[in-house]
Design a protein around this motif. Structure first.
Motif, PDB file in Angstrom:
ATOM      1  N   UNK A 246       0.824  -1.210   0.000  1.00 13.11           N
ATOM      2  CA  UNK A 246       0.000   0.000   0.000  1.00 13.11           C
ATOM      3  C   UNK A 246       0.857   1.259   0.000  1.00 13.11           C
ATOM      4  N   UNK A 247       1.868   1.320   0.842  1.00 16.40           N
ATOM      5  CA  UNK A 247       2.683   2.547   0.948  1.00 16.40           C
ATOM      6  C   UNK A 247       3.468   2.823  -0.336  1.00 16.40           C
ATOM      7  N   UNK A 248       4.029   1.789  -0.954  1.00 19.39           N
ATOM      8  CA  UNK A 248       4.766   1.979  -2.206  1.00 19.39           C
ATOM      9  C   UNK A 248       3.819   2.455  -3.312  1.00 19.39           C
ATOM     10  N   UNK A 249       2.635   1.858  -3.389  1.00 15.71           N
ATOM     11  CA  UNK A 249       1.638   2.269  -4.383  1.00 15.71           C
ATOM     12  C   UNK A 249       1.202   3.709  -4.120  1.00 15.71           C
ATOM     13  N   UNK A 250       1.011   4.057  -2.867  1.00 12.35           N
ATOM     14  CA  UNK A 250       0.616   5.420  -2.499  1.00 12.35           C
ATOM     15  C   UNK A 250       1.683   6.423  -2.911  1.00 12.35           C
ATOM     16  N   UNK A 251       2.939   6.162  -2.566  1.00 13.32           N
ATOM     17  CA  UNK A 251       4.031   7.083  -2.928  1.00 13.32           C
ATOM     18  C   UNK A 251       4.112   7.273  -4.433  1.00 13.32           C
ATOM     19  N   UNK A 252       3.973   6.187  -5.177  1.00 13.15           N
ATOM     20  CA  UNK A 252       4.014   6.249  -6.636  1.00 13.15           C
ATOM     21  C   UNK A 252       2.906   7.159  -7.171  1.00 13.15           C
ATOM     22  N   UNK A 253       1.691   6.963  -6.702  1.00 11.97           N
ATOM     23  CA  UNK A 253       0.556   7.754  -7.172  1.00 11.97           C
ATOM     24  C   UNK A 253       0.659   9.220  -6.753  1.00 11.97           C
ATOM     25  N   UNK A 254       1.185   9.479  -5.586  1.00 10.31           N
ATOM     26  CA  UNK A 254       1.396  10.863  -5.139  1.00 10.31           C
ATOM     27  C   UNK A 254       2.476  11.538  -5.981  1.00 10.31           C
ATOM     28  N   UNK A 255       3.598  10.857  -6.147  1.00  4.10           N
ATOM     29  CA  UNK A 255       4.761  11.429  -6.821  1.00  4.10           C
ATOM     30  C   UNK A 255       4.511  11.728  -8.290  1.00  4.10           C
TER      31      UNK A 255
END
Length: 112
Positions: free
Chosen positions: A13-22
């Motif tokens: 979840x956190x890696x996917x979140x960072x990717x989508x934010x970035x």
């Protein structure tokens, strides 16, 4: 009628979140630890990410993020490539488009 939200099951979840934010500017508005997060886009579309142990989407499943022009597609492709992601080359197909495997186990299409 508009679609309100989409839930994606992801392995991280956190890696996917960072990717989508970035790369796509999504903004987190709520979370439950590392197992669930709620993100908004500019139009307040809700994208939720939920942790799953085994994630398997159909081969053709993807989520699309439109860009304002071909130059923006090329810039996103360059940026993702420089940051170490495997991206396809942009092509003129049903628009100007390329694909990238996102962290967590799903594919994103970047298009104009």
């Amino acid at each position: 009628m508009k679609i309100n939200h989409l839930n994606l099951t992801v392995t991280d979840v956190r890696a996917a979140q960072r990717f989508l934010e970035t790369y796509f500017g999504l903004v987190p508005v709520g979370a439950r630890g590392d197992n669930f997060v709620v993100l908004f886009d500019d139009d307040r579309f809700v994208l939720t990410l939920m942790k799953g142990k085994e994630v398997s989407y159909p081969k053709t499943f993807h989520v699309g993020f439109p860009q304002k022009n071909e130059e923006a597609v090329n810039e996103m492709n360059r940026r993702l490539k420089e940051d170490g992601y495997e991206v396809t080359e942009p092509v003129h197909a049903h628009g100007y488009t390329f694909y990238v495997k996102a962290p967590g186990g799903y594919t994103i299409e970047v298009c104009y």
